[in-house]
Design an enzyme around this catalytic site. Sequence first.
Site, PDB file in Angstrom:
ATOM      1  N   LYS A  45       2.741   2.149   2.281  1.00 28.95           N
ATOM      2  CA  LYS A  45       2.693   2.646   3.631  1.00 28.95           C
ATOM      3  C   LYS A  45       3.572   2.033   4.133  1.00 28.95           C
ATOM      4  CE  LYS A  45      -1.822   4.345   5.396  1.00 28.95           C
ATOM      5  NZ  LYS A  45      -2.988   3.958   5.954  1.00 28.95           N
ATOM      6  N   LYS A  86       0.870  -1.123   0.020  1.00 33.32           N
ATOM      7  CA  LYS A  86       0.161  -0.123   0.093  1.00 33.32           C
ATOM      8  C   LYS A  86       0.877   1.278  -0.037  1.00 33.32           C
ATOM      9  CE  LYS A  86      -2.498  -0.945   3.696  1.00 33.32           C
ATOM     10  NZ  LYS A  86      -3.620  -0.678   4.840  1.00 33.32           N
TER      11      LYS A  86
HETATM   12  N1  C2G Z   1     -10.060   6.876   9.271  1.00 31.87           N
HETATM   13  C1  C2G Z   1     -10.879   7.761   9.761  1.00 31.87           C
HETATM   14  N2  C2G Z   1     -10.928   8.891   9.995  1.00 31.87           N
HETATM   15  C2  C2G Z   1      -9.322   9.429   9.963  1.00 31.87           C
HETATM   16  C3  C2G Z   1      -8.285   8.477   9.590  1.00 31.87           C
HETATM   17  C4  C2G Z   1      -8.791   7.076   9.401  1.00 31.87           C
HETATM   18  O1  C2G Z   1     -12.187   7.277   9.683  1.00 31.87           O
HETATM   19  N3  C2G Z   1      -9.286  10.617  10.393  1.00 31.87           N
HETATM   20  C5  C2G Z   1     -10.514   5.656   9.126  1.00 31.87           C
HETATM   21  C6  C2G Z   1      -9.980   5.134   7.608  1.00 31.87           C
HETATM   22  O2  C2G Z   1     -11.134   5.389   6.562  1.00 31.87           O
HETATM   23  C7  C2G Z   1     -10.183   3.543   7.735  1.00 31.87           C
HETATM   24  C8  C2G Z   1      -9.422   3.333   9.253  1.00 31.87           C
HETATM   25  O3  C2G Z   1      -9.785   4.584   9.875  1.00 31.87           O
HETATM   26  O4  C2G Z   1     -11.442   3.089   7.433  1.00 31.87           O
HETATM   27  C9  C2G Z   1      -7.980   2.915   9.164  1.00 31.87           C
HETATM   28  O5  C2G Z   1      -7.351   3.903   8.797  1.00 31.87           O
HETATM   29  P1  C2G Z   1      -5.925   3.309   7.869  1.00 31.87           P
HETATM   30  O6  C2G Z   1      -5.088   2.728   9.030  1.00 31.87           O
HETATM   31  O7  C2G Z   1      -5.427   4.681   7.340  1.00 31.87           O
HETATM   32  O8  C2G Z   1      -6.240   2.337   6.767  1.00 31.87           O
HETATM   33  P2  C2G Z   1      -5.947   2.317   5.515  1.00 31.87           P
HETATM   34  O9  C2G Z   1      -4.454   2.297   5.216  1.00 31.87           O
HETATM   35  O10 C2G Z   1      -6.876   3.167   4.371  1.00 31.87           O
HETATM   36  O11 C2G Z   1      -6.247   0.767   5.035  1.00 31.87           O
HETATM   37  O12 C2G Z   1      -8.137  -2.928   2.567  1.00 31.87           O
HETATM   38  C10 C2G Z   1      -8.142  -1.631   3.064  1.00 31.87           C
HETATM   39  C11 C2G Z   1      -6.875  -1.063   3.624  1.00 31.87           C
HETATM   40  O13 C2G Z   1      -6.088  -2.071   4.356  1.00 31.87           O
HETATM   41  C12 C2G Z   1      -7.155  -0.019   4.422  1.00 31.87           C
END
Ligand code: C2G
Length: 130
Positions: free
Chosen positions: A46, A44
């Site tokens: 990341k 990703k």
């Molecule tokens: N999130 C949120 N508000 C934020 C930051 C994050 O609602 N200010 C939510 C994201 O939308 C996600 C969850 O928290 O649903 C986890 O965020 P991340 O750890 O950044 O996940 P991500 O990298 O988007 O991984 O297969 C899907 C991916 O693994 C999603």
Amino acid sequence: MKRVITYGTYDILHYGHINLLRRAKELGDYLLVALSSDEFNKGKHKTSLLNYENRKAVVESIRYVDMVIPEENWEQKIEDIKKYNIDIFVMGDDWEGKFDFLKEYCEVIYLPRTPDISTTQIKNDINEKK
Ligand code: C2G
């Protein structure tokens, strides 16, 4: 018994993550979090500060979370939904539309992201304060 699943990295936990998990749990009775592995994070583009074991221990301790499984690839979602009898798939709306193909298997809900908070911002703030 409504079973909910969501996916994510959950590095450096903050209230945006908690808001998502709380609302996801409120949609059902059981919340499964598929936590991105360190390997999958690379895919990703990341890098998490905390490794999988560390992030897993933190997410497992959250009152809204009933179980944590590893997220190792983009393809596992359909299999997870079947394997864990999932009724509702939830993601923040930064993913709006990206997982609509799952509607064939369960309800798909995108929840509004919490504004003005992100792990990236927290990392930047730490670096600025050095
Ligand atoms: N999130 C949120 N508000 C934020 C930051 C994050 O609602 N200010 C939510 C994201 O939308 C996600 C969850 O928290 O649903 C986890 O965020 P991340 O750890 O950044 O996940 P991500 O990298 O988007 O991984 O297969 C899907 C991916 O693994 C999603």
